[in-house]
Design a protein around this motif. Sequence first.
Motif, PDB file in Angstrom:
ATOM      1  N   ARG A 197      -6.292   7.326  19.622  1.00 59.61           N
ATOM      2  CA  ARG A 197      -6.149   5.861  19.679  1.00 59.61           C
ATOM      3  C   ARG A 197      -5.356   5.347  18.465  1.00 59.61           C
ATOM      4  NH1 ARG A 197     -11.317   6.335  22.038  1.00 59.61           N
ATOM      5  NH2 ARG A 197     -12.390   6.145  20.050  1.00 59.61           N
ATOM      6  N   GLN A 198      -5.643   5.930  17.307  1.00 61.74           N
ATOM      7  CA  GLN A 198      -4.939   5.483  16.094  1.00 61.74           C
ATOM      8  C   GLN A 198      -3.445   5.798  16.179  1.00 61.74           C
ATOM      9  OE1 GLN A 198      -6.692   6.014  12.217  1.00 61.74           O
ATOM     10  NE2 GLN A 198      -4.726   6.657  11.327  1.00 61.74           N
ATOM     11  N   LEU A 244      -3.835  -6.890  10.346  1.00 62.41           N
ATOM     12  CA  LEU A 244      -3.406  -6.882  11.746  1.00 62.41           C
ATOM     13  C   LEU A 244      -3.728  -8.204  12.432  1.00 62.41           C
ATOM     14  CD1 LEU A 244      -4.480  -3.319  12.897  1.00 62.41           C
ATOM     15  CD2 LEU A 244      -2.151  -4.202  12.767  1.00 62.41           C
ATOM     16  N   GLN A 303      -5.453  -2.503   8.140  1.00 66.75           N
ATOM     17  CA  GLN A 303      -6.221  -3.096   9.236  1.00 66.75           C
ATOM     18  C   GLN A 303      -6.479  -4.568   9.017  1.00 66.75           C
ATOM     19  OE1 GLN A 303      -7.290  -1.394  12.187  1.00 66.75           O
ATOM     20  NE2 GLN A 303      -5.692  -0.087  11.343  1.00 66.75           N
ATOM     21  N   ILE A 325      -1.346   3.865   9.693  1.00 62.55           N
ATOM     22  CA  ILE A 325      -1.077   2.592  10.361  1.00 62.55           C
ATOM     23  C   ILE A 325      -1.199   1.477   9.326  1.00 62.55           C
ATOM     24  CG2 ILE A 325      -1.776   3.329  12.659  1.00 62.55           C
ATOM     25  CD1 ILE A 325      -4.478   2.031  12.183  1.00 62.55           C
ATOM     26  N   GLN A 334      -1.291   3.257  17.770  1.00 61.44           N
ATOM     27  CA  GLN A 334      -0.893   2.157  16.885  1.00 61.44           C
ATOM     28  C   GLN A 334       0.254   2.597  15.968  1.00 61.44           C
ATOM     29  OE1 GLN A 334      -1.720  -0.995  16.882  1.00 61.44           O
ATOM     30  NE2 GLN A 334      -0.422  -1.425  15.086  1.00 61.44           N
ATOM     31  N   HIS A 335       0.143   3.819  15.466  1.00 58.09           N
ATOM     32  CA  HIS A 335       1.203   4.374  14.608  1.00 58.09           C
ATOM     33  C   HIS A 335       2.543   4.340  15.350  1.00 58.09           C
ATOM     34  CE1 HIS A 335       3.026   7.202  11.670  1.00 58.09           C
ATOM     35  NE2 HIS A 335       3.576   7.768  12.730  1.00 58.09           N
ATOM     36  N   GLU A 394       4.830   7.156  23.570  1.00 58.84           N
ATOM     37  CA  GLU A 394       3.788   6.131  23.681  1.00 58.84           C
ATOM     38  C   GLU A 394       3.097   6.208  25.047  1.00 58.84           C
ATOM     39  OE1 GLU A 394       6.487   2.815  21.907  1.00 58.84           O
ATOM     40  OE2 GLU A 394       4.423   2.114  21.705  1.00 58.84           O
ATOM     41  N   LYS A 449       3.458   2.372  17.728  1.00 61.18           N
ATOM     42  CA  LYS A 449       3.952   0.986  17.866  1.00 61.18           C
ATOM     43  C   LYS A 449       4.693   0.561  16.596  1.00 61.18           C
ATOM     44  CE  LYS A 449       0.553  -0.838  21.071  1.00 61.18           C
ATOM     45  NZ  LYS A 449      -0.816  -1.308  21.117  1.00 61.18           N
ATOM     46  N   GLU A 450       4.247   1.102  15.485  1.00 63.26           N
ATOM     47  CA  GLU A 450       4.848   0.706  14.204  1.00 63.26           C
ATOM     48  C   GLU A 450       6.060   1.572  13.825  1.00 63.26           C
ATOM     49  OE1 GLU A 450       1.654   0.795  11.351  1.00 63.26           O
ATOM     50  OE2 GLU A 450       0.395  -0.452  12.635  1.00 63.26           O
TER      51      GLU A 450
END
Lengths: 236, 565
Positions: B295-296, B565, B562, B559, B299-300, B319, B302-303
């Motif tokens: 899950r993390q 975000l 937090q 990421i 996010q990585h 992705e 996406k960045e």
Amino acid sequence: MPDQLTISLNEILFIFTRAGFGVNAPIGISEDFARSNMWLAENGFDPSLCSVSALDSLDEGKSSLVIEQTEDGFSGSNSQYLSALQASVSVLDRVKGKQSVELTIANVDSPLLVVAALGANQVEGWKVCWCDEVGANFQVNFMANGQWHIISDGLGVIELSKGATMQVSLLGDTDVALEGNIQRLDSKVEKTKILQTGIAVHEHWNAIYAYFSRCLVKSTAESRASGAGAGLVDTD
Amino acid sequence: MPSSATLDEAMMRRPEQVMRLDRMGSSFPTRLSFMRGLIRRMSKEQWKFEKLRQDIDENGYGVSVYAAHTPKRTYSLVAFTQDIPADMRTDRVIAEVWDATFNLFDGVPTQDDIDYLAKNTPKQEGGRFRPSELSLARANKSLRLFEHIVSSLSEGKQPDVDLVASVGYIMRTTAVYGSGKFGCADRAKIAEREECKVSFHMELLAVYLIRWFTIDVVETIAKQRGGDRAVSLEPHIRQFIGVGNSTGLGMAPFLLKHPVLIHNWVSAKETALARVRSLETPIKGSLEAFTHSVRQVAQHLKEWRVADEIQSARIEQLEGEVAELSSWCDDESNLVKPYPWNGIYQFAENSFSLECQEMVVSLVIEPHGALVDDLADTMFSTTAPQFEASMSLTRLKTIVKDYYAWATSIDFSLGESQHHFWYYSEDKLEPRFGSKGVDDGVDQEMPLAISRDANDLNEQLKTASDDITVGEFALQYPQFRHIIRRIQNTALRPYAEVQDNLLGETMRPLDLLRFKLAFFGASKFDPKSDLWTRISMYQGAPMPDQLSDSSHDDWTFPIRPQSAL
């Protein structure tokens, strides 16, 4: 360039490999040549002193890489010296393979490089003797644990010794050494020192670097622009 | 039932699968990567960090010294900063000036040492260094982030996290030299020290200290500018700031010139993967950690935004695949069965792109520190290649046949097979990748044509008698001495060779760079062409004052903070 430069072993490996290649020695032989020079440096010698002579001699056609096997060793062509770059790997291969207990190598241009090839490969229990073209005599004994001796009659400088017929043979317990000056060296001790101080090279370094530079490609505007990396101006 | 060692061996991926450019160019860092191992060592051995000197003006120009005290010795980063003309700021090797230049010094430098380095370090390749210097490096500012952070902090505000995330670093290094370059210490000087044994640990210590330096400099300038109003970076933002790096072709020759070392690196990683895949029952909590990390990583991703079209498409596909993997993991029946890690790996291998497969390799190894971390200590080499003259030619022929079929099967009569060549430019020895018929320098080609040389050797071997030794053959054909030595030394090291044609028309040096940088522990690969890439280093890694935190090793696939975000 200053009169003296301090360099690293890694620089010797990089520069000398390509310097050998710069005088058209095959790359594999040039690699051994560079490792021999590293060993000389590790033992406190300026490696450029004897190597520049070997490279000059090849470059000027006074020496040749052509080698012939003879009944008891190796020889080159009659009209030229046998290049130490080729002689050293050929002798080394025989010694490491223990195919011969006595070898004669005729008319070698820079005999110290043959010695260095053996030293760089941790050869033990062998000796190398030669008389060079000015009549200077040398004997190098390889003992155990990186210890080795240079014995000379004082008539020449070993780095500059040239045009030698060399004998390589097993070092016997009862061998009588050549009488003369004895220089006792311990590769491990000398290397430890060198790693702390670097290797001093002197006036012949420029010539070595010039041979190395033959492996570099001239830069053009096109090759500069297409090189790897960022643009010629780069911000983010 | 097979023994665990046999099972591990059976689970090892084959060299012809692993050592291909397309897979190498899809590599990700793992917990065995050098930065990760170094941070663990710092934490375990309780290294102390100290700013010994900071003589900089209101713009940050001057000299600074930062020390890392290990249990046995001290290493110091000596940093020089200066104003440079904007039109001379380039990341190329051929640059002449840099915003910051550095040495990693063996011990604590005296004033005489600093005076000496002040005359040499800013010149980089034009300077001369001594065995007291373990590393030489330089960096350029990210102008927009540098100024943004300074002005924000000086006004008592935290920087815009979106901007921090989009750049990721305050400065990017453009070269980090070690191992005897320009007179610096030879590796042999430090190779026996425990903290230096693993590849590149001293160079990466220099980078770690550079990261600290860059953060410290912006905070110091902000304080000078803002006075009492100024604030420091919040710890979670500070931790998210890494060091950038621009990497070009210099790394490629290294990979090819050190086959035994490369085998040791890859063998460690592949052994780690095999050990994990061989687990019949998962270690308590590891599957939960894995699903959390999947899950993390979403996010990585996406960045991780890049301009390069090829890499952008790969990230986009990745992705989608990670989302599919996450859904697959949500179905308990996929994980609650014997050998769950092998099941996860096989699912990825059968279903996803190479990029995703390699990410999964990293993710499944991650929760298994106790099982695999010992392998990080094997990622070095002290072997000098030997030429074995007494080997029979028959044996050499067999080795070539058994281990170099990938090379001997390439048709080098085709122009496309010999399209490229590698050379050193006279411009500061910058390595370049030329095209035959276009670029000068074919005669000065670097000896990196492994597959072609093995191919040529194979042809010559066909005509040679079986009754001679390799030494006798080499006497007759000295042009093959280097490739014979290489083959003799790599035969029993299956991951030593890149099993592709490095001269081919479609060859992308970028694949080699990413492979090596992943072993370093780099992230956020940002290709700028087929020849060079930008990356982030130490993004998310603990700062010196966070090394004793229990989470000091939890910074894979970082990421953004937090809370922001």
